[in-house]
Design a protein around this motif. Structure first.
Motif, PDB file in Angstrom:
ATOM      1  N   MET A   1       0.632  -1.606  -0.396  1.00  0.00           N
ATOM      2  CA  MET A   1      -0.343   0.251   0.234  1.00  0.00           C
ATOM      3  C   MET A   1       0.997   1.362  -0.049  1.00  0.00           C
ATOM      4  N   GLU A   2       2.051   0.983   1.071  1.00  0.00           N
ATOM      5  CA  GLU A   2       2.918   2.261   0.924  1.00  0.00           C
ATOM      6  C   GLU A   2       3.593   2.908  -0.965  1.00  0.00           C
ATOM      7  N   HIS A   3       3.217   1.590  -1.484  1.00  0.00           N
ATOM      8  CA  HIS A   3       4.029   2.273  -3.189  1.00  0.00           C
ATOM      9  C   HIS A   3       2.985   2.918  -3.694  1.00  0.00           C
ATOM     10  N   ILE A   4       1.679   2.684  -3.374  1.00  0.00           N
ATOM     11  CA  ILE A   4       0.463   3.265  -4.236  1.00  0.00           C
ATOM     12  C   ILE A   4       0.694   4.267  -3.936  1.00  0.00           C
ATOM     13  N   LYS A   5       0.834   4.485  -2.330  1.00  0.00           N
ATOM     14  CA  LYS A   5       1.381   6.136  -2.266  1.00  0.00           C
ATOM     15  C   LYS A   5       2.310   7.040  -2.569  1.00  0.00           C
ATOM     16  N   LEU A   6       3.658   6.364  -2.848  1.00  0.00           N
ATOM     17  CA  LEU A   6       4.624   7.176  -3.266  1.00  0.00           C
ATOM     18  C   LEU A   6       4.586   7.738  -4.255  1.00  0.00           C
ATOM     19  N   PHE A   7       3.586   6.449  -5.376  1.00  0.00           N
ATOM     20  CA  PHE A   7       4.212   6.244  -6.499  1.00  0.00           C
ATOM     21  C   PHE A   7       2.994   7.628  -6.961  1.00  0.00           C
ATOM     22  N   ALA A   8       1.984   7.502  -5.960  1.00  0.00           N
ATOM     23  CA  ALA A   8       0.242   8.634  -6.570  1.00  0.00           C
ATOM     24  C   ALA A   8       1.272  10.223  -5.997  1.00  0.00           C
ATOM     25  N   TRP A   9       2.031  10.256  -4.824  1.00  0.00           N
ATOM     26  CA  TRP A   9       2.066  11.073  -4.508  1.00  0.00           C
ATOM     27  C   TRP A   9       3.907  12.187  -5.662  1.00  0.00           C
ATOM     28  N   LYS A  10       4.632  10.740  -6.375  1.00  0.00           N
ATOM     29  CA  LYS A  10       5.288  11.563  -7.309  1.00  0.00           C
ATOM     30  C   LYS A  10       4.391  11.447  -8.612  1.00  0.00           C
ATOM     31  N   ASN A 111      10.787   4.297   4.114  1.00  0.00           N
ATOM     32  CA  ASN A 111      10.612   3.657   3.211  1.00  0.00           C
ATOM     33  C   ASN A 111      10.955   2.334   3.401  1.00  0.00           C
ATOM     34  N   LEU A 112      12.020   2.756   2.855  1.00  0.00           N
ATOM     35  CA  LEU A 112      13.459   1.206   2.155  1.00  0.00           C
ATOM     36  C   LEU A 112      13.455   1.103   3.349  1.00  0.00           C
ATOM     37  N   ASP A 113      14.298   2.422   4.826  1.00  0.00           N
ATOM     38  CA  ASP A 113      14.275   1.377   5.552  1.00  0.00           C
ATOM     39  C   ASP A 113      13.049   1.149   6.615  1.00  0.00           C
ATOM     40  N   GLU A 114      12.587   1.407   6.678  1.00  0.00           N
ATOM     41  CA  GLU A 114      10.791   0.965   7.389  1.00  0.00           C
ATOM     42  C   GLU A 114      10.588   0.026   7.252  1.00  0.00           C
ATOM     43  N   GLU A 115      10.871  -0.422   6.215  1.00  0.00           N
ATOM     44  CA  GLU A 115      10.249  -1.911   5.365  1.00  0.00           C
ATOM     45  C   GLU A 115      11.493  -2.562   6.141  1.00  0.00           C
ATOM     46  N   LYS A 116      12.844  -2.378   5.620  1.00  0.00           N
ATOM     47  CA  LYS A 116      13.641  -3.308   6.544  1.00  0.00           C
ATOM     48  C   LYS A 116      13.786  -4.179   7.539  1.00  0.00           C
ATOM     49  N   MET A 117      13.575  -2.417   8.384  1.00  0.00           N
ATOM     50  CA  MET A 117      12.550  -3.259   9.646  1.00  0.00           C
ATOM     51  C   MET A 117      12.170  -4.316  10.520  1.00  0.00           C
ATOM     52  N   GLU A 118      11.213  -4.074   9.619  1.00  0.00           N
ATOM     53  CA  GLU A 118       9.722  -5.060   9.916  1.00  0.00           C
ATOM     54  C   GLU A 118      10.310  -5.958   8.490  1.00  0.00           C
ATOM     55  N   GLU A 119      11.029  -6.315   7.922  1.00  0.00           N
ATOM     56  CA  GLU A 119      11.257  -7.727   7.883  1.00  0.00           C
ATOM     57  C   GLU A 119      11.482  -7.982   8.650  1.00  0.00           C
TER      58      GLU A 119
END
Length: 147
Positions: A1-10, A111-119
């Motif tokens: 879902m985060e990727h969709i939000k980032l793409f929409a902002w871009k 966002n990438l850092d948060e994904e790595k932390m969650e993984e």
């Protein structure tokens, strides 16, 4: 879902910047600006934000985006419009979008850092190439009564 939000902002910011420069300044039609923004956002998000930024630093990813933006805007503007100022329009658009991309990469990097932390917390395994130590209480082979 985060990727969709980032793409929409871009896409939204890319469209706004290109519409202000190409649409208002160089009389490129709304549909052409929309198409250029869409193509640039898709290619830029995949190549610049997800692949390059994940493997390099912000400066390198911004330079890659600079080349990508210039190529896409120049060739699409040349193909879609009949104007004499294509290079000038591309130069202004590229500079403005590159400045935006520099700050957008900071958001994507977070966002990438948060994904790595969650993984890391979900799997509880060390990421590839990292070592962890184990800790436990001391175990003795005898009971306290055997002393």
């Amino acid at each position: 879902m985060e990727h969709i939000k980032l793409f929409a902002w871009k896409f939204i910011f890319t469209f706004a910047i290109l519409f202000a420069i190409l649409g208002a300044g160089f009389d490129v039609s709304f549909g052409n600006v929309f198409l250029i923004s869409l193509v640039l956002s898709v290619i830029g998000y995949v190549v610049g934000d997800r692949l390059t930024l994940a493997r390099t630093k912000n400066t390198t990813a911004t330079l890659v985006d600079f080349v990508l933006i210039f190529g896409v805007v120049y060739f699409m503007t040349e193909a879609l419009t009949v104007g004499d100022d294509v290079f000038e329009a591309t130069a202004f658009s590229t500079i403005a979008l590159t400045i935006f991309e520099y700050f957008f990469h900071k958001s994507v990097a977070r966002n990438l850092d948060e994904e790595k932390m969650e993984e890391n917390t979900q799997d509880n395994f060390a990421p590839k190439g990292e070592l962890r130590t184990e800790a436990s209480e001391e175990l003795t082979p005898y009971d306290d009564d055997d002393k």
